[in-house]
Design an enzyme around this catalytic site. Structure first.
Site, short mmCIF file in Angstrom:
data_model
loop_
_atom_site.label_atom_id
_atom_site.label_comp_id
_atom_site.label_asym_id
_atom_site.label_seq_id
_atom_site.Cartn_x
_atom_site.Cartn_y
_atom_site.Cartn_z
N ASP A 93 0.87 -1.17 0.00
CA ASP A 93 0.00 0.00 0.00
C ASP A 93 0.92 1.23 0.00
O ASP A 93 2.13 1.12 0.24
CB ASP A 93 -0.88 -0.05 1.25
CG ASP A 93 -1.70 1.20 1.45
OD1 ASP A 93 -2.30 1.69 0.46
OD2 ASP A 93 -1.75 1.70 2.59
N ASP A 95 -0.28 5.09 1.01
CA ASP A 95 -0.54 6.03 2.10
C ASP A 95 -0.45 5.34 3.46
O ASP A 95 -1.07 4.29 3.68
CB ASP A 95 -1.93 6.66 1.93
CG ASP A 95 -2.01 7.55 0.70
OD1 ASP A 95 -2.68 8.59 0.75
OD2 ASP A 95 -1.38 7.22 -0.33
N GLY A 182 -4.99 3.40 -3.09
CA GLY A 182 -6.27 4.09 -3.20
C GLY A 182 -6.07 5.59 -3.33
O GLY A 182 -7.03 6.34 -3.34
N ASP A 249 -1.98 -1.15 5.76
CA ASP A 249 -2.39 -0.70 7.09
C ASP A 249 -3.89 -0.60 7.30
O ASP A 249 -4.34 -0.50 8.45
CB ASP A 249 -1.77 0.67 7.38
CG ASP A 249 -2.46 1.79 6.59
OD1 ASP A 249 -3.04 2.70 7.20
OD2 ASP A 249 -2.43 1.73 5.35
#
Length: 294
Positions: A93, A95, A182, A249
């Site tokens: 991921d 962010d 995302g 996360d």
């Protein structure tokens, strides 16, 4: 039937008392303890224990280790096959994982909406909101901002501690590194180029006449899409899913964490830590290399 597994413990301190408790917990769940080794650096310690475990006992072993009060350290139980694989795929991921911030919040600050957007982001990462719907709602507040805010936000982004070192170690060893987010391609593109990532994908902010429209183009990169990209990229590289490592996360990462050979929760929300194969609860992302045997 038995299988070979490595217990990798890491943390600011890996004490002899905690290791004694770990060994007794492993033995109580049918594992046979073998060779042990120490590594790490001035930031954190790492201790590995080679194990032989009952073929069907890895899930039970993970539950037992998770329930033990191992103060000062976390422990990942990693199949030896993954650690010794000649080629692995690492997917992360972005962010709050590869980077320290949430980009949507940095953008929203330019619209005077940071706190409002941060509250929605937190709820989405806890799994309380549909990610795609929450993303559209958060991006909508950016409508009318000049496109040069993207450049300003790029300059605010900081890699997580150890992120560059983690990517460099995997690449130097001949492995594949990918990120899926995302967040937004306009922010991710220069990071991907700087780190020489093999694959990367995020959402595309719509920009018309030099301004953000408050919309994203195409399908949203949600939790299902993250798993889809993991499987596609692994297949394209001829890497078995058992030899993949996923790190994230938030709830948006759960599908890829579950699909990978091992899923690592990095300073994650409680719901993610509860179901991930392993967790890192310190700020150093490069601890993933010790888990993966790189």
């Amino acid at each position: 039937m038995t299988s070979n597994v490595t217990a990798v413990s890491y943390g600011p301190t890996v004490s002899s008392d905690a290791l004694d408790l770990l060994r007794s917990t492993l033995s109580a769940h049918g594992a046979v303890v073998g060779v042990e080794a120490d590594s790490g650096d001035a930031r954190y310690q790492v201790h590995s224990i080679e194990l032989t475990v009952p073929e069907s006992g890895l899930a039970d072993l993970r539950s037992g280790v998770a329930a033990a009060a191992l103060v000062g350290m976390d422990t990942a139980l990693v199949p030896a096959e993954l650690r010794s694989a000649a080629r692995k795929l690492l997917i992360m991921d972005v962010d709050s994982t590869l980077i320290q911030q949430e980009v949507i919040e940095l953008l929203a600050a330019h619209a005077g909406k940071r706190e409002e957007v941060a509250a929605v982001t937190e709820a989405a990462m806890r799994g309380e909101l549909d990610f795609a719907q929450s993303l559209h709602a958060r991006v909508a507040v950016l409508a009318g901002l000049p496109s040069d805010v993207v450049t300003s936000v790029r300059e605010e982004v900081l890699l997580s501690a150890g992120a560059a070192e983690l990517v460099a170690a995997f690449k130097a060893a001949g492995h594949v590194v990918a990120v899926v987010s995302g967040g937004f391609n306009q922010i991710l593109a220069p990071i991907a180029a700087e780190l020489d990532l093999d694959y990367w994908q995020a959402n595309e902010l719509e920009i018309v006449d030099g301004k953000l429209t408050g919309k994203v183009l195409g399908a949203v990169v949600d939790r299902a899409a993250k798993e889809k990209y993991l499987r596609e990229w692994a297949a394209a590289e001829g890497i078995a899913m058992e030899h993949t490592v996923a790190v994230g996360d938030g709830a948006n990462d759960l599908d890829m964490l579950g699909a990978a050979g091992i899923g690592v929760a990095f300073n994650a929300k409680p719901a993610v830590r509860a179901v991930a194969d392993s967790a890192i609860n310190m700020p150093y992302l490069d601890a993933v290399r010790h888990i993966a045997g790189v």
